[in-house]
Design an enzyme around this catalytic site. Structure first.
Site, short mmCIF file in Angstrom:
data_model
loop_
_atom_site.label_atom_id
_atom_site.label_comp_id
_atom_site.label_asym_id
_atom_site.label_seq_id
_atom_site.Cartn_x
_atom_site.Cartn_y
_atom_site.Cartn_z
N GLU B 29 -42.32 41.33 -2.34
CA GLU B 29 -43.01 41.66 -3.57
C GLU B 29 -43.56 40.39 -4.21
OE1 GLU B 29 -39.19 44.45 -4.11
OE2 GLU B 29 -39.82 43.27 -5.85
N GLU B 60 -37.43 47.67 -1.46
CA GLU B 60 -36.64 46.71 -0.68
C GLU B 60 -36.20 47.25 0.68
OE1 GLU B 60 -36.23 47.22 -3.91
OE2 GLU B 60 -36.61 45.26 -4.83
N PHE B 83 -34.62 38.98 -6.40
CA PHE B 83 -33.32 38.51 -6.89
C PHE B 83 -32.26 39.15 -6.01
CE2 PHE B 83 -35.90 37.95 -10.67
CZ PHE B 83 -35.39 36.81 -11.26
N PRO B 89 -30.73 48.14 -2.34
CA PRO B 89 -31.43 49.23 -1.64
C PRO B 89 -31.68 48.92 -0.16
CG PRO B 89 -32.48 48.78 -3.73
CD PRO B 89 -31.48 47.68 -3.51
N HIS B 129 -29.65 39.57 -11.99
CA HIS B 129 -30.42 38.35 -11.76
C HIS B 129 -29.53 37.12 -11.73
CE1 HIS B 129 -32.90 41.45 -13.51
NE2 HIS B 129 -33.99 40.86 -13.07
#
Lengths: 333, 326
Positions: B29, B60, B83, B89, B129
């Site tokens: 991404e 993901e 992150f 996922p 994060h």
């Protein structure tokens, strides 16, 4: 389709049926372990698709109901049976089992136990084919229940956006284990979902191998000619339970009987009897020949094959630590 | 030679390897046009084109699954997950497929794949994060898990990871992305995987750590030296497979060991290291092994972050206790 082509497909489907029936017996006798999911009733799907594709050359990936897919890409059934028996001579040396058949020479990237996961792997195969400008397509064959996984939507979106050379074949047998599609899925015509992701496609009768073949020719031509992904939904039915442990209480007997009357082997056989392309005697003799081959060559091979060596248990985990000599890029053939 | 940061070293390694190996493909991404959320892939798309640096949707599982499929075809994909907390996922694709293809096919399929993800706390970001869940992946057979702690090691270890034929999870400690600058020769020289780095020799106590915590641990070691205590500091770097031999050799020499990690304590990599020292080096020990660790709770929001993260004070107290033990 001419007589020779019909005969070949009839023979292949009958071989697959007898192969799996023998697997069932071997499982009950505990010669096969690691679960067993039979494809009985759905044979026209994969044989019809692969008759239109380049079996053994196009990259194929599928789910766990994968025995007949292995046969359809041209795998050696002896190595498949040995794998089901968990033997070292098996196609994965007895480490994959029923749900993970694999044959790199036949470009069969395998069965996968995890429902829906191969959609994403197929995107990788197709992207590599596209980047490397190879004369090949990827064929991803999964069931209706797999289309409820997130990977279905993620992957079809990606396939459409990147215009990938991938054919998605959905074997819609109406059930995800014991839950009927209309109890699990809001949009039961799965082709509509594919269209929603920007992937074009068609539906066909998955019990009639000639209908599957004709629809697959269009699908394969679409993908091979660079027009992007295609979604082929085949309406079919699994005649037996989901797996060996399935009590099969979730389906109406009348529904099962209705579908039993649409056995793909009987449909083609009857058509050929009517047109006098085959006689009942020829069919019986073919059947006997197949049964003999499976018993005397295939099962016998699997039985006598050696078991995996305990010494090898921790090999092939990481390449630098196990003394593997084949480091380098993957070979494609 | 100008000095560069850790994140610039990541970029430099990616650029070097892409220029020297056409099979290296970056995907994820925002990695292309946007250059990555932390700018790790800055300008790579303009240099190598949209076929080599692929912007993907926020998906993901598909990103990693696609990378696995590409890896089976002779490509060397480097996937970025924005992150570490967004990687879950993709668990299925990492654990069920990337790590097992090689074993299941008895070596006929490799999975030369790198998954890069910024990880760890200390930048006042929310939980996903900031957390350090490297132990989840270290538990899985068939994966390498590599964590650099400096620009030099980020460069050398990332090159090694891309060239390695196994799937590598490459976790970049984001707190030190821009904290330290070093001269990093851009000669394409990889550093060894599966080996610890002894950053400081000492005879009195062994401090074992990795990632951003290397910096706090080194500071403690320097201040201990002023008091006459010579600490040996080991940067584990590749946490799976673990180079326990280097750690054991050090513990044999010092007799004392403190493990410093950001992660939650229970079932952590620190727990594994302590267990292996106990199994193979119990009689070397003059004091119990201590772990300075995060807590067994969700990584807290910024007000409590400094308390959660192992501080120099906490490391120092653990060392003091260990040194004072009979």
């Amino acid at each position: 389709m001419d007589t020779d082509a019909r005969k070949l497909l009839l023979e292949k489907m009958l071989y697959a049926r007898r192969f799996e029936e023998r697997c069932f017996e071997a499982y009950m006798e505990r010669e096969i372990g690691g679960f067993l999911h039979l494809y009985v009733g759905q044979e026209a799907c994969v044989f019809g698709v692969m008759a239109a594709a380049r079996a053994g050359e196009d990259a194929v990936i599928t789910g766990y109901r994968d025995h007949v897919h292995g046969l359809a890409v041209g795998m050696d059934s002896k190595l498949m049976m040995a794998e089901l028996f968990g033997k070292e001579s098996g196609c994965c040396h007895g480490r994959g089992g029923s749900m993970h058949l694999f044959d790199l020479q036949k470009q069969f990237y395998g069965g996968y136990a995890i429902v829906g996961a191969p959609f994403a792997l197929a995107i990788g195969l197709a992207k590599a084919i596209q980047l490397q400008k190879r004369d090949q397509i990827a064929i991803c064959i999964l069931g209706d229940a797999a289309c409820n996984q997130g990977t279905f939507h993620e992957s079809l979106n990606m396939a459409a956006l990147w215009q990938l050379p991938v054919l998605f074949v959905c074997e819609n047998n109406l059930y995800g284990i014991g839950t009927r599609i209309d109890r699990s899925t809001a949009v039961t015509e799965l082709i509509e979902r594919a269209k929603g992701c920007g992937v074009t496609g068609a539906q066909a009768d998955g019990q009639d191998i000639e209908a599957v073949f004709e629809a697959s020719k269009v699908a394969v031509e679409h993908v091979r000619s660079g027009q992007g992904p295609y979604f082929l939904e085949l309406k079919t039915y699994r005649f037996r339970g989901h797996s060996m442990s399935d009590s099969n209480v979730y389906r109406d007997k009348s529904e099962e009987e209705q579908w039993a009357g649409r056995d793909p082997i009987q449909i083609l056989k009857n058509r050929m009897l009517e047109s006098q392309e085959i006689t009942e005697e020829e069919y019986k003799s073919l059947d006997k020949e197949i049964l003999d081959t499976i018993e005397n060559e295939v099962v016998a091979f699997a039985r006598q094959a050696p078991s995996p060596d305990v010494e090898d248990l921790e090999k092939y985990v990481l390449c630098d630590t196990d003394g593997d000599s084949e480091q380098g890029v993957n070979t494609n053939g | 030679m100008s000095k560069i940061t850790l994140v610039e070293a990541v970029n430099q390694a990616l650029e070097y390897e892409m220029a020297h190996n056409n099979n290296v493909i970056i995907l994820g991404e925002d990695v292309g046009k946007n250059g990555g959320v932390f700018r790790a892939t800055l300008d790579l798309q303009s240099k190598f084109g949209e076929e080599r640096v692929l912007d993907t949707p926020l998906a993901e599982s598909m990103i990693v699954g696609t990378a696995v499929g590409m890896a089976t075809q002779g490509l060397r994909p480097v996937a970025e997950i924005q992150f570490m907390g967004f990687i879950y996922p993709a668990f299925d694709q990492i654990i069920n497929h990337a790590s097992r293809l090689r074993n299941r096919t008895r070596g006929r399929l490799h999975c030369p794949l790198v998954i890069r993800a910024p990880y760890g706390g200390g930048i006042h970001a929310p939980e996903h994060h900031s957390e350090s869940t490297e132990a989840l992946f270290a538990h899985v057979p068939g994966l390498r898990v590599v964590i650099p702690s400096s620009p030099l090691r980020a460069y050398g270890l990332l090159l090694a990871a891309i060239r390695d034929n196994d799937p590598v999870l490459f976790l970049e400690p984001k707190r030190i992305y821009r904290m330290v600058k070093q001269e990093v020769p851009n000669k394409g020289e990889a550093l060894p995987l599966d080996e610890c780095f002894v950053l400081r020799s000492g005879t009195d106590i062994t401090l074992v750590t990795w990632g951003a915590m290397v910096h706090e641990t080194m500071k403690v070691a320097e201040s201990l030296a002023l008091q006459g205590v010579e600490a040996e500091v080991i940067d584990v770097a590749t946490i799976k497979p673990l180079d326990i031999d280097t750690i054991l050799q050090s513990v044999e020499k010092t007799g004392r060991c403190v493990i410093v990690q950001e992660a939650a304590k229970t079932c952590s990599v620190g727990a594994e290291i302590a267990a292996q020292i106990a199994e193979q080096g119990l009689l070397y020990l003059c004091a119990p092994i201590q772990r300075v660790s995060g807590f067994d709770t969700v990584m807290p929001l910024f007000k409590l972050e400094d308390y959660y993260m192992p501080s120099e004070n906490r490391i120092y107290s653990a060392v003091k206790q260990t040194m004072e033990f009979a």
